[in-house]
Write a protein that holds these residues in place. Structure first.
Motif, PDB file in Angstrom:
ATOM      1  N   ARG A   6      42.598  38.926  29.445  1.00 16.77           N
ATOM      2  CA  ARG A   6      43.636  37.908  29.485  1.00 16.77           C
ATOM      3  C   ARG A   6      43.224  36.727  28.622  1.00 16.77           C
ATOM      4  NH1 ARG A   6      45.496  37.512  35.642  1.00 16.77           N
ATOM      5  NH2 ARG A   6      46.310  35.591  34.803  1.00 16.77           N
ATOM      6  N   CYS A  42      46.274  37.267  21.033  1.00 16.95           N
ATOM      7  CA  CYS A  42      46.781  38.146  22.101  1.00 16.95           C
ATOM      8  C   CYS A  42      46.744  39.599  21.664  1.00 16.95           C
ATOM      9  CB  CYS A  42      48.211  37.764  22.479  1.00 16.95           C
ATOM     10  SG  CYS A  42      48.314  36.262  23.476  1.00 16.95           S
ATOM     11  N   ARG A  44      49.479  38.562  30.012  1.00 17.86           N
ATOM     12  CA  ARG A  44      48.313  38.441  29.131  1.00 17.86           C
ATOM     13  C   ARG A  44      47.587  37.118  29.314  1.00 17.86           C
ATOM     14  NH1 ARG A  44      51.381  39.351  23.654  1.00 17.86           N
ATOM     15  NH2 ARG A  44      52.659  37.881  24.756  1.00 17.86           N
ATOM     16  N   SER A  45      48.199  36.200  30.096  1.00 19.45           N
ATOM     17  CA  SER A  45      47.570  34.879  30.260  1.00 19.45           C
ATOM     18  C   SER A  45      47.155  34.650  31.693  1.00 19.45           C
ATOM     19  CB  SER A  45      48.516  33.775  29.800  1.00 19.45           C
ATOM     20  OG  SER A  45      49.716  33.785  30.553  1.00 19.45           O
TER      21      SER A  45
END
Length: 127
Positions: free
Chosen positions: A87, A79, A126-127
């Motif tokens: 992402r 990350c 971020r996902s």
């Protein structure tokens, strides 16, 4: 990124580029397994909605069972390498065994990072 649970109860994260985390043991046994089953049944039966703290506790238990330790450190490192706007997609993979099918049936969308930020992985930007 794929989070893969093997027949022997080990878990490992890997990227399409071939980077892999060290193998770690899942905590999907004993009292943790019992608590996950209790929460799972409770979520299915609760008609009046759920308190966020209860859902966070369940998600944190799922997190601890699957991603705690080296596996999560590996995911966090990936990350940190993301560029703006990128992402990271996490895909869970379980063995095609009776135990693997039971694990796959759990509501993993409730995965919650127990770090005090209140982050559910499914809603992490971020996902």
């Amino acid at each position: 990124m794929t989070i893969e649970v093997d027949d022997d109860g080990t878990v490992r994260a890997s990227t399409p580029e071939g980077h892999r985390s060290p193998r770690a043991r899942t905590r999907l046994d004993g009292v943790d397994e019992q608590l996950i089953r209790v929460f799972d049944r409770w979520l299915a039966r609760t008609a009046d909605g759920w308190a966020r703290d209860d859902v966070s506790a369940f998600g944190s238990l799922l997190f601890r069972a699957l991603l705690d330790g080296d596996t999560w450190d590996f995911v966090l490192h990936r990350c940190d390498e993301l560029l703006d706007g990128q992402r990271l997609r996490l895909q869970l993979s379980f063995p095609a065994t009776p135990v693997g099918r039971q694990l796959a049936a759990l509501p993993w969308e409730y995965l919650h990072v127990p770090d005090g930020t209140g982050t559910f992985l499914g809603t992490d930007p971020r996902s």
